[in-house]
Write an enzyme that holds these catalytic residues in place. Sequence first.
Site, PDB file in Angstrom:
ATOM      1  N   LYS A 121     -31.721   0.428 -26.870  1.00 55.52           N
ATOM      2  CA  LYS A 121     -31.791  -1.034 -26.674  1.00 55.52           C
ATOM      3  C   LYS A 121     -33.067  -1.440 -25.944  1.00 55.52           C
ATOM      4  CE  LYS A 121     -27.669  -1.496 -24.725  1.00 55.52           C
ATOM      5  NZ  LYS A 121     -26.983  -0.229 -25.011  1.00 55.52           N
ATOM      6  N   THR A 122     -33.386  -0.707 -24.864  1.00 52.38           N
ATOM      7  CA  THR A 122     -34.570  -1.060 -24.072  1.00 52.38           C
ATOM      8  C   THR A 122     -35.843  -0.907 -24.896  1.00 52.38           C
ATOM      9  OG1 THR A 122     -33.439  -0.344 -22.054  1.00 52.38           O
ATOM     10  CG2 THR A 122     -35.822  -0.609 -21.929  1.00 52.38           C
TER      11      THR A 122
ATOM     12  N   ASP B 236     -30.912  -8.667 -22.797  1.00 50.89           N
ATOM     13  CA  ASP B 236     -30.363  -7.319 -22.912  1.00 50.89           C
ATOM     14  C   ASP B 236     -28.900  -7.330 -22.435  1.00 50.89           C
ATOM     15  OD1 ASP B 236     -30.247  -4.624 -23.367  1.00 50.89           O
ATOM     16  OD2 ASP B 236     -31.408  -4.034 -21.609  1.00 50.89           O
ATOM     17  N   GLU B 237     -28.134  -6.333 -22.855  1.00 53.53           N
ATOM     18  CA  GLU B 237     -26.729  -6.174 -22.423  1.00 53.53           C
ATOM     19  C   GLU B 237     -25.956  -7.486 -22.559  1.00 53.53           C
ATOM     20  OE1 GLU B 237     -25.679  -3.303 -21.975  1.00 53.53           O
ATOM     21  OE2 GLU B 237     -27.246  -2.037 -21.160  1.00 53.53           O
TER      22      GLU B 237
ATOM     23  N   GLN C 103     -19.150  -1.603 -25.462  1.00 53.77           N
ATOM     24  CA  GLN C 103     -19.408  -1.236 -24.072  1.00 53.77           C
ATOM     25  C   GLN C 103     -19.203  -2.415 -23.111  1.00 53.77           C
ATOM     26  OE1 GLN C 103     -22.677   1.775 -23.305  1.00 53.77           O
ATOM     27  NE2 GLN C 103     -23.359   1.020 -25.289  1.00 53.77           N
TER      28      GLN C 103
ATOM     29  N   ARG D 285     -21.788   9.058 -22.099  1.00 52.01           N
ATOM     30  CA  ARG D 285     -22.831   9.369 -21.098  1.00 52.01           C
ATOM     31  C   ARG D 285     -23.355  10.792 -21.301  1.00 52.01           C
ATOM     32  NH1 ARG D 285     -24.484   5.217 -20.963  1.00 52.01           N
ATOM     33  NH2 ARG D 285     -22.883   4.835 -22.527  1.00 52.01           N
TER      34      ARG D 285
END
Length: 675
Positions: free
Chosen positions: A17-18, A192-193, A223, A575
């Site tokens: 995403k980043t 973002d997010e 998420q 993770r």
Amino acid sequence: MQVEGPVIVFAGAGTGKTKTLTSRIAYMIQEKGINPRNILAITFTKKATNEMRDRVVGMCGNDAKYVTISTIHSLCARILRQTITKIGYEKNFEIIDDEDANKLISELYKELDLSRKYFSPKAAYNIISAYKNGIGEINGVPKQIYDHYQKRLKDNNQVDFDDLLVLTNKILTEYPDVLEYFQNKYQYILVDEFQDTNIVQYNIIKLLGQKTQNIFVVGDDDQSIYSFRGACVTNMYQFQKDFDAKLFKLTQNYRSTNAILKGANNLISHNLKREKKELFSEKEGKLQDVVIHDAYYYEDEPRFIIDEIKNLVRRGYSYKDIAILYRTNVISRNIEMALIENGIPYLIYGGFAFLKRREIKDVISYLKFIIDSENIFHFKRIINLPSRGIGDKTIEKLLELKNTENITLFEAIERLHEITPSSKTEALIKFKTLIKELADKFDQMSLPEFYEYMLQETKYLEFLKEEEAEDEESHRIDNINEFKSILMQLETRTDLQELSSKEKLLVGFDDVILDETLGTKQDVNGVVLSTVHSVKGLEFKVVFVVALEEGLFPSLKEDSDIEEERRIAYVAFTRAKEKVYLTCVNRRLIYGRVVLNQKSRFITEYIASQDWKEHLEMEKEAEDNTPIKTGDKVVHVNFGEGIVVSENASILQVLFEKDHSLRKILRNHPSLRKK
């Protein structure tokens, strides 16, 4: 690449995403010639902000420094610094944290003579916070407290974290000229997010992006795990309707192996309210990289974890490559004790925030009172740090005199000493003199230099040294020294160079108080212990997800949402980069009693696919065909784990760890299996 118009990207865990956001910003600047000052990128943690800024600067050079990259709370603080006078506050308003907000509400309980029987101050604050974030109604006693709380905040020229959002939303909604100014300033918006936005945050983003429609949001509905903070996963679906946005999906995971992702895909497919996507990876991995440990007794779980950590370290892993994750903090005690007993270094994520430490709040209060001697909130905190023998009754008389005669605090100190001279009023006079002398010196030194001078003149450092002599583990002096680093950063920040020292503190402390990364240890070689919520966005080579039992993970409280519980498990499992352990026990010691727990449905759902079933059957068959011999570890359904100390053709002699008993058991007894 399309940079005009609304776009939404559903990006799965570990899909970059980043990188997607930073590459888009670089393309906008370098290929499309868009002015960096017209670009706004909103993230949801300070850590993500710093990472994004570093990447964009690395790709675009100095031009990228003019892009506004900010958390939503920091952006709102920036907007309010320019506009808050429109709603009756002063520009030098102060942001208070939840600890100070709770303290203020406790004071209101006393003043209003309210019972704590039904609502504690903390419960009242949580209800108020939820209401501000658009979750539910507020009435009765909480409404009464809310009205007085908001008035007291405004009287003190203070805002809490929620007010940063609420007041910004109010100004943008009620003042079209302000909205137009910021719409023209931020013509391209990236978020973002996005799944972590609440209703108020979404409305702010929506208002800012309405004019140009150049709004690009990235998130993962799988998420969304912060509903307790007001996060609303439906914002992702609402955005598509409100903006008629183009939809894209990112499904290639660059973090985990396919073996790990297969189970994660199995798990999350049981959620019905989601945009369907299936993650895949070019890293194949083996199904053996997912280990399921179903222990009989609660003591067996930490023993298994310790043994596996030791094996992993022998194979070349570092302690910091390993994380132990749980749904709730109550699970950590036994594991932490086992790590200590075995000399394994560890650190706990989501611990006590640096800025909430008592000594840090004390020095901030000193600094803020020195630049604003009318701030009663900070006056009350520091007047007896160190002790000056000034009691609550004296302070009460002082403030009553100040309000009655409508004079300044320092004038009230002089008047009180004239009216009723005493050792206490003499101490107040000395305090006033000290603060005035410090205020005179404030602009003559850099912030770090003044800070050292202040610690010396107030004798606060001396006071802490005496305390630390009695409690060597407090590390308060270390924390006080570390705070100097923060002031050094404020002093040298390029965007603050044109400001006075007072303005640097006011503006700089906005970022400081909203920075959740301050004081966290970096690059410590220790096993990470954490709730799942505290490690979202992080990754580890090896992850243990523990206490996967019905009632614990998933939590089965009345207000639990099973789909969100499943998303929390999905975040935990994804993770892991190379290996994941899923553990549960049949008999768990919790809240002082041993309870029988069923294995979590999430383990069953994780291994639901045909290849998993075949793998587990092969493992069981191989295990059944391997004879147990002396030295093997075994597990008995009643006696727990043990080790075979001797054997013959039909009988095994087993030493059990739980009660140190030595028992003879038939070699082929169905209650016994090889570990």
